[in-house]
Scaffold this motif. Structure first.
Motif, PDB file in Angstrom:
ATOM      1  N   VAL A  62       0.721  -1.212   0.282  1.00 45.35           N
ATOM      2  CA  VAL A  62       0.486  -0.381   0.330  1.00 45.35           C
ATOM      3  C   VAL A  62       0.966   1.575  -0.055  1.00 45.35           C
ATOM      4  CG1 VAL A  62      -1.162   1.091   1.454  1.00 45.35           C
ATOM      5  CG2 VAL A  62      -1.881  -1.466   1.025  1.00 45.35           C
ATOM      6  N   ILE A  63       1.845   1.602   1.543  1.00 47.18           N
ATOM      7  CA  ILE A  63       3.146   2.347   0.660  1.00 47.18           C
ATOM      8  C   ILE A  63       3.284   2.447  -0.648  1.00 47.18           C
ATOM      9  CG2 ILE A  63       4.757   3.820   1.850  1.00 47.18           C
ATOM     10  CD1 ILE A  63       3.584   1.674   4.159  1.00 47.18           C
ATOM     11  N   GLU A  64       3.944   1.504  -1.170  1.00 49.80           N
ATOM     12  CA  GLU A  64       4.783   1.787  -2.533  1.00 49.80           C
ATOM     13  C   GLU A  64       3.766   2.126  -3.147  1.00 49.80           C
ATOM     14  OE1 GLU A  64       7.416  -0.821  -5.825  1.00 49.80           O
ATOM     15  OE2 GLU A  64       6.420  -1.723  -3.524  1.00 49.80           O
ATOM     16  N   THR A  65       2.528   1.809  -3.450  1.00 52.19           N
ATOM     17  CA  THR A  65       1.607   2.766  -4.586  1.00 52.19           C
ATOM     18  C   THR A  65       1.157   4.172  -4.253  1.00 52.19           C
ATOM     19  OG1 THR A  65       0.589  -0.210  -4.462  1.00 52.19           O
ATOM     20  CG2 THR A  65      -0.796   2.063  -5.102  1.00 52.19           C
ATOM     21  N   GLU A  66       1.529   4.502  -3.103  1.00 56.55           N
ATOM     22  CA  GLU A  66       0.515   5.542  -2.581  1.00 56.55           C
ATOM     23  C   GLU A  66       2.084   6.507  -3.086  1.00 56.55           C
ATOM     24  OE1 GLU A  66      -2.229   7.225  -2.175  1.00 56.55           O
ATOM     25  OE2 GLU A  66      -2.962   4.991  -1.939  1.00 56.55           O
ATOM     26  N   LEU A  67       3.387   5.730  -2.569  1.00 59.48           N
ATOM     27  CA  LEU A  67       4.150   6.740  -2.816  1.00 59.48           C
ATOM     28  C   LEU A  67       4.204   7.016  -5.038  1.00 59.48           C
ATOM     29  CD1 LEU A  67       7.041   8.451  -1.646  1.00 59.48           C
ATOM     30  CD2 LEU A  67       7.863   5.790  -1.516  1.00 59.48           C
ATOM     31  N   GLN A  68       4.640   5.694  -5.240  1.00 57.18           N
ATOM     32  CA  GLN A  68       4.636   5.658  -6.392  1.00 57.18           C
ATOM     33  C   GLN A  68       3.243   6.847  -7.234  1.00 57.18           C
ATOM     34  OE1 GLN A  68       7.388   5.278  -8.154  1.00 57.18           O
ATOM     35  NE2 GLN A  68       8.170   3.829  -6.544  1.00 57.18           N
ATOM     36  N   ASN A  69       2.435   6.612  -7.220  1.00 52.61           N
ATOM     37  CA  ASN A  69       1.733   7.326  -7.430  1.00 52.61           C
ATOM     38  C   ASN A  69       0.776   9.234  -7.114  1.00 52.61           C
ATOM     39  OD1 ASN A  69      -0.024   5.880  -9.362  1.00 52.61           O
ATOM     40  ND2 ASN A  69       0.132   4.848  -7.531  1.00 52.61           N
ATOM     41  N   ALA A  70       2.012   9.354  -6.291  1.00 56.21           N
ATOM     42  CA  ALA A  70       1.214  10.723  -5.711  1.00 56.21           C
ATOM     43  C   ALA A  70       2.343  11.473  -6.341  1.00 56.21           C
ATOM     44  CB  ALA A  70       2.215  10.747  -4.296  1.00 56.21           C
ATOM     45  N   ALA A  71       1.435  13.245  -7.045  1.00 55.70           N
ATOM     46  CA  ALA A  71       2.700  13.632  -7.057  1.00 55.70           C
ATOM     47  C   ALA A  71       3.422  14.373  -6.956  1.00 55.70           C
ATOM     48  CB  ALA A  71       1.093  14.940  -7.515  1.00 55.70           C
ATOM     49  N   CYS A  72       3.390  14.471  -5.181  1.00 55.39           N
ATOM     50  CA  CYS A  72       4.389  15.450  -3.981  1.00 55.39           C
ATOM     51  C   CYS A  72       4.415  14.238  -2.616  1.00 55.39           C
ATOM     52  CB  CYS A  72       3.677  16.546  -4.212  1.00 55.39           C
ATOM     53  SG  CYS A  72       5.661  17.385  -2.877  1.00 55.39           S
ATOM     54  N   VAL A  73       6.200  14.124  -2.808  1.00 58.29           N
ATOM     55  CA  VAL A  73       6.085  13.685  -1.300  1.00 58.29           C
ATOM     56  C   VAL A  73       6.516  14.786  -0.141  1.00 58.29           C
ATOM     57  CG1 VAL A  73       7.707  11.547  -0.453  1.00 58.29           C
ATOM     58  CG2 VAL A  73       6.515  11.673  -2.847  1.00 58.29           C
ATOM     59  N   LEU A  74       5.972  15.072   0.457  1.00 61.38           N
ATOM     60  CA  LEU A  74       6.676  15.778   1.298  1.00 61.38           C
ATOM     61  C   LEU A  74       7.268  15.160   2.778  1.00 61.38           C
ATOM     62  CD1 LEU A  74       6.139  18.496   2.581  1.00 61.38           C
ATOM     63  CD2 LEU A  74       4.117  18.126   4.111  1.00 61.38           C
ATOM     64  N   VAL A  75       8.629  14.880   3.265  1.00 64.50           N
ATOM     65  CA  VAL A  75       9.599  14.598   4.112  1.00 64.50           C
ATOM     66  C   VAL A  75       9.520  15.083   5.064  1.00 64.50           C
ATOM     67  CG1 VAL A  75      11.224  14.830   3.334  1.00 64.50           C
ATOM     68  CG2 VAL A  75      10.723  13.056   4.905  1.00 64.50           C
ATOM     69  N   VAL A  76       9.060  14.566   6.339  1.00 62.47           N
ATOM     70  CA  VAL A  76       9.212  14.999   7.683  1.00 62.47           C
ATOM     71  C   VAL A  76      10.043  14.867   8.371  1.00 62.47           C
ATOM     72  CG1 VAL A  76       7.960  16.409  10.044  1.00 62.47           C
ATOM     73  CG2 VAL A  76       6.369  15.827   7.694  1.00 62.47           C
ATOM     74  N   TRP A  77      10.889  16.043   8.424  1.00 61.42           N
ATOM     75  CA  TRP A  77      11.956  15.610   9.259  1.00 61.42           C
ATOM     76  C   TRP A  77      12.326  16.073  10.423  1.00 61.42           C
ATOM     77  CZ3 TRP A  77      14.649  12.521   7.112  1.00 61.42           C
ATOM     78  CH2 TRP A  77      14.931  12.503   5.098  1.00 61.42           C
ATOM     79  N   THR A  78      12.706  15.270  11.695  1.00 59.33           N
ATOM     80  CA  THR A  78      12.711  15.740  13.398  1.00 59.33           C
ATOM     81  C   THR A  78      13.791  14.405  13.841  1.00 59.33           C
ATOM     82  OG1 THR A  78      10.361  13.955  13.924  1.00 59.33           O
ATOM     83  CG2 THR A  78      10.001  16.326  13.633  1.00 59.33           C
ATOM     84  N   GLN A  79      14.210  14.966  15.276  1.00 58.09           N
ATOM     85  CA  GLN A  79      15.035  13.930  15.928  1.00 58.09           C
ATOM     86  C   GLN A  79      14.252  12.709  15.573  1.00 58.09           C
ATOM     87  OE1 GLN A  79      14.427  15.505  19.364  1.00 58.09           O
ATOM     88  NE2 GLN A  79      15.681  17.287  18.796  1.00 58.09           N
ATOM     89  N   ARG A  80      12.585  12.181  15.809  1.00 54.89           N
ATOM     90  CA  ARG A  80      12.545  10.009  14.944  1.00 54.89           C
ATOM     91  C   ARG A  80      13.090  10.402  13.766  1.00 54.89           C
ATOM     92  NH1 ARG A  80      10.773  14.064  18.657  1.00 54.89           N
ATOM     93  NH2 ARG A  80       9.031  14.538  17.426  1.00 54.89           N
ATOM     94  N   SER A  81      12.280  11.142  13.311  1.00 51.07           N
ATOM     95  CA  SER A  81      12.373  10.424  11.499  1.00 51.07           C
ATOM     96  C   SER A  81      14.011  10.228  11.331  1.00 51.07           C
ATOM     97  CB  SER A  81      11.828  11.720  10.356  1.00 51.07           C
ATOM     98  OG  SER A  81      12.223  12.961  10.520  1.00 51.07           O
ATOM     99  N   VAL A  82      14.796  11.217  11.480  1.00 50.74           N
ATOM    100  CA  VAL A  82      15.919  10.676  10.688  1.00 50.74           C
ATOM    101  C   VAL A  82      16.546  10.100  10.741  1.00 50.74           C
ATOM    102  CG1 VAL A  82      16.736  13.792  10.290  1.00 50.74           C
ATOM    103  CG2 VAL A  82      17.153  12.269  12.566  1.00 50.74           C
ATOM    104  N   THR A  83      16.324   9.382  11.638  1.00 52.06           N
ATOM    105  CA  THR A  83      16.663   8.197  12.589  1.00 52.06           C
ATOM    106  C   THR A  83      16.410   6.529  11.545  1.00 52.06           C
ATOM    107  OG1 THR A  83      15.783   7.932  14.671  1.00 52.06           O
ATOM    108  CG2 THR A  83      17.702   8.621  14.533  1.00 52.06           C
ATOM    109  N   SER A  84      14.625   7.115  10.894  1.00 52.71           N
ATOM    110  CA  SER A  84      14.084   6.335  10.118  1.00 52.71           C
ATOM    111  C   SER A  84      14.509   5.708   8.939  1.00 52.71           C
ATOM    112  CB  SER A  84      12.102   6.664  10.897  1.00 52.71           C
ATOM    113  OG  SER A  84      11.566   5.715   9.235  1.00 52.71           O
ATOM    114  N   GLU A  85      14.432   3.678   8.787  1.00 52.47           N
ATOM    115  CA  GLU A  85      15.226   3.415   7.174  1.00 52.47           C
ATOM    116  C   GLU A  85      14.147   4.054   6.439  1.00 52.47           C
ATOM    117  OE1 GLU A  85      17.917   3.496   6.137  1.00 52.47           O
ATOM    118  OE2 GLU A  85      18.801   3.169   8.166  1.00 52.47           O
ATOM    119  N   TRP A  86      12.435   3.976   7.047  1.00 55.58           N
ATOM    120  CA  TRP A  86      11.414   4.250   5.686  1.00 55.58           C
ATOM    121  C   TRP A  86      11.400   5.571   5.514  1.00 55.58           C
ATOM    122  CZ3 TRP A  86       7.857   0.913   3.997  1.00 55.58           C
ATOM    123  CH2 TRP A  86       7.542  -0.614   4.567  1.00 55.58           C
ATOM    124  N   VAL A  87      11.048   5.887   6.676  1.00 55.44           N
ATOM    125  CA  VAL A  87      11.456   7.598   5.877  1.00 55.44           C
ATOM    126  C   VAL A  87      12.621   7.904   4.821  1.00 55.44           C
ATOM    127  CG1 VAL A  87      11.800   9.917   6.637  1.00 55.44           C
ATOM    128  CG2 VAL A  87      10.175   8.447   7.909  1.00 55.44           C
TER     129      VAL A  87
END
Length: 421
Positions: free
Chosen positions: A45-70
């Protein structure tokens, strides 16, 4: 499929929800909730949504910079030139994404009027509307964001500059014109006007600097600091008022001159030595000299005063001047004091060759054959206290102490005891 795919750490869900709502209010569809429909695989589901999105907004925080998914989602979006980063914490963005202009929302608490939100909206809109344009769109977005940020700096910089210039002009006027305007009483209304204007200038300066910092750092001024600039100006007015120059900058000094019997001396002059000049005033019939227009700054300090009058010795006094009190000084007569008498034994036998000294001075006399002596003192006057000390090899030394009560003291006899062996 959604217009915008938000990549974030699940621990930041609360603040991401606010961002999603703001984007939806702009008319875009947003996929951000990681709830997967029953029967479907999470990563599919995530891959499908990511591939079809017109824009990807990544939110950088102290938690997300260590997330491999992000980081993986951000990398995929960067390759397609549809990545828009948002920084919510003071963190080091992963190296692969540092060249991409980020919306700086550090310290953001959900307000919809943060200056960086317009940059964010503009970047998203440009990517969505030009999804098929060449890859240099991200560079264009970066340039546009930088230009807009510079434009937003103009007003706060001008505000801070105006506050600083006004403050410097007010300080210059106070130091070189108001403070040193002479010995007259200062204009209290003008002083408070200068102080009030200085408070406003400081407030404008502080507010301008806070806005400059907010634009450069991509932060919004915290609500607890919104009243910092007027508070600083108010404190300046309050504490500055404590230093208002005294309304009385001139003082009057009265000096009264007496002889040793407390009789007023009605002739002569009194000089006061001020730091920059000397003031002279004649003694009136009441025995006093009146000085007006003495600077208040020196009216309560130690000052040298010189008093002279015919028939009296000129004296200098180093005393404390207090304008509210009468200063009383005693002037001695100018006269020669003569002391005479005999030195003899208890049996009334005169003693020759006895040295008589005025203790602590250069004055002395020697007794002659009949035991008589004469002392002539030129630096003493009525009321002074002296000590006479005798010296003779055959008689015990003796010291007598008395007060000069007449210019001619006679029959000041001294009796000595012989030295017993």
């Amino acid at each position: 499929m959604a217009d915008i795919f938000i990549s974030y750490s699940s621990e930041d869900k609360t603040i991401v929800k606010n961002i999603a709502h703001l984007l939806e209010d702009k008319g875009w569809t947003v996929w951000w909730d990681r709830q997967i429909p029953i029967g479907q695989k999470y990563d599919t589901v995530i891959e499908t949504e990511l591939q079809n999105a017109a824009c990807v907004l990544v939110v950088w925080t102290q938690r997300s910079v260590t997330s491999e998914w992000v980081k993986n989602e951000a990398s995929e979006a960067a390759q397609k030139n549809i990545l828009v980063p948002v920084v919510l914490d003071q963190v080091n963005i992963p190296l692969a994404f540092r060249r991409i202009e980020s919306a700086m929302l550090i310290g953001w608490d959900g307000e919809d009027d943060h200056p960086e939100l317009e940059i964010l909206y503009h970047s998203i809109a440009k990517i969505i509307n030009n999804k098929n344009e060449p890859a240099n769109d991200s560079n264009n977005n970066t340039a546009a964001g930088t230009a807009k940020r510079r434009q937003k700096l103009i007003r706060p910089v001008l505000m801070a500059t105006a506050g600083l210039v006004a403050l410097l002009l007010l300080v210059y006027y106070y130091v070189f014109y108001f403070k040193d305007s002479g010995n007259g009483a200062p204009n209290r209304q003008l002083f408070y006007l200068l102080l009030f204007c200085s408070g406003i200038s400081v407030g404008i300066l502080v507010l301008g600097l806070m806005k400059v910092y907010a634009v450069i750092g991509g932060e919004r001024i915290p609500s607890r600091f919104k009243f910092a600039s007027p508070a600083v100006g108010l404190l300046l007015v309050i504490f500055g008022g404590l230093y208002l120059p005294s309304g009385a900058t001139e003082a009057t000094i009265t000096v009264r001159i007496f002889d040793w019997k407390k009789n007023p001396i009605t002739q002569g002059d009194v000089k006061i030595y001020l730091p920059e000049y000397i003031r002279t005033q004649s003694i009136d019939k009441m025995g006093q000299a009146l000085f007006t227009g003495i600077p208040a700054s020196v009216a309560k300090t130690n000052m040298k005063i010189e008093v002279s009058s015919p028939g009296f010795a000129t004296r200098s006094f180093d005393t404390l001047l207090v304008s509210s009190k009468l200063l009383e000084l005693t002037l001695p007569f100018t006269t020669v004091v003569t002391i005479s008498g005999q030195v003899k034994t208890a049996a009334e036998m005169p003693i020759k060759g006895v040295e008589i000294d005025v203790e602590g001075t250069r004055y002395y006399a020697m007794t002659i054959t009949d035991g008589s002596y004469t002392l002539r003192l030129e630096e003493y006057t009525l009321g002074d206290e002296i000590k006479l000390t005798t010296s003779h090899k055959n008689f015990e030394d003796k010291t007598i102490k008395f007060t000069i009560n007449s210019p001619d003291i006679q029959k000041k006899d001294i009796f000595l005891n012989p030295i017993t062996k």
